[in-house]
Design a protein around this motif. Sequence first.
Motif, short mmCIF file in Angstrom:
data_model
loop_
_atom_site.label_atom_id
_atom_site.label_comp_id
_atom_site.label_asym_id
_atom_site.label_seq_id
_atom_site.Cartn_x
_atom_site.Cartn_y
_atom_site.Cartn_z
N TRP A 41 -0.94 -11.01 -1.86
CA TRP A 41 -1.80 -9.91 -1.41
C TRP A 41 -1.47 -9.53 0.02
O TRP A 41 -1.41 -8.35 0.37
CB TRP A 41 -3.27 -10.30 -1.48
N ILE A 42 -1.27 -10.53 0.87
CA ILE A 42 -0.94 -10.28 2.28
C ILE A 42 0.39 -9.54 2.37
O ILE A 42 0.52 -8.55 3.09
CB ILE A 42 -0.92 -11.60 3.07
N TYR A 43 1.37 -10.01 1.61
CA TYR A 43 2.69 -9.36 1.60
C TYR A 43 2.56 -7.91 1.14
O TYR A 43 3.12 -7.00 1.75
CB TYR A 43 3.64 -10.14 0.69
N GLN A 44 1.83 -7.69 0.06
CA GLN A 44 1.68 -6.35 -0.50
C GLN A 44 0.99 -5.42 0.50
O GLN A 44 1.39 -4.27 0.67
CB GLN A 44 0.88 -6.40 -1.81
N GLN A 45 -0.04 -5.93 1.18
CA GLN A 45 -0.75 -5.12 2.16
C GLN A 45 0.16 -4.75 3.33
O GLN A 45 0.15 -3.60 3.80
CB GLN A 45 -2.00 -5.86 2.66
N ARG A 46 0.97 -5.69 3.78
CA ARG A 46 1.92 -5.41 4.87
C ARG A 46 2.96 -4.39 4.43
O ARG A 46 3.31 -3.48 5.19
CB ARG A 46 2.61 -6.68 5.32
N LEU A 47 3.43 -4.52 3.20
CA LEU A 47 4.42 -3.59 2.66
C LEU A 47 3.85 -2.17 2.58
O LEU A 47 4.49 -1.20 2.99
CB LEU A 47 4.87 -4.06 1.28
N GLU A 48 2.62 -2.05 2.09
CA GLU A 48 1.97 -0.74 2.00
C GLU A 48 1.76 -0.14 3.38
O GLU A 48 1.96 1.06 3.57
CB GLU A 48 0.64 -0.86 1.26
N ALA A 49 1.36 -0.95 4.34
CA ALA A 49 1.16 -0.45 5.70
C ALA A 49 2.46 0.05 6.30
O ALA A 49 2.51 1.09 6.95
CB ALA A 49 0.57 -1.56 6.58
N ARG A 50 3.55 -0.70 6.05
CA ARG A 50 4.86 -0.30 6.54
C ARG A 50 5.30 1.01 5.90
O ARG A 50 5.85 1.89 6.57
CB ARG A 50 5.88 -1.41 6.25
N GLN A 51 5.07 1.15 4.61
CA GLN A 51 5.44 2.39 3.91
C GLN A 51 4.62 3.57 4.43
O GLN A 51 5.15 4.67 4.59
CB GLN A 51 5.25 2.22 2.41
N ASN A 52 3.34 3.32 4.70
CA ASN A 52 2.49 4.40 5.23
C ASN A 52 2.95 4.81 6.62
O ASN A 52 2.90 5.99 6.97
CB ASN A 52 1.02 3.95 5.26
N GLN A 53 3.40 3.86 7.43
CA GLN A 53 3.91 4.19 8.77
C GLN A 53 5.16 5.06 8.67
O GLN A 53 5.34 5.99 9.44
CB GLN A 53 4.27 2.91 9.53
N ASN A 54 6.00 4.73 7.73
CA ASN A 54 7.25 5.48 7.56
C ASN A 54 7.01 6.88 7.01
O ASN A 54 7.84 7.78 7.21
CB ASN A 54 8.22 4.73 6.64
N ASN A 55 5.91 7.09 6.33
CA ASN A 55 5.60 8.39 5.74
C ASN A 55 4.88 9.32 6.71
O ASN A 55 4.67 10.48 6.40
CB ASN A 55 4.76 8.23 4.47
N VAL A 56 4.51 8.83 7.88
CA VAL A 56 3.76 9.65 8.84
C VAL A 56 4.65 10.58 9.59
O VAL A 56 5.79 10.51 9.76
CB VAL A 56 2.98 8.75 9.84
#
Length: 56
Positions: A41-56
């Motif tokens: 879960w922690i890994y997935q949350q970090r991955l999603e946050a990283r993807q959201n940063q890249n999409n900004v």
Amino acid sequence: MKSLLSKDEKTKLLETFRSSDQTQTAFAEVNGINPKTLAGWIYQQRLEARQNQNNV
């Protein structure tokens, strides 16, 4: 049978984990979660946050 948590429930658990001073293993044990599940879960949350940063 596995108990499935909603995304909101997982998010709340992860917030509680981050505000605790416990290790992943200790937190998982106290909350009845498999430590590998918590780590995922922690890994997935970090991955999603990283993807959201890249999409900004």
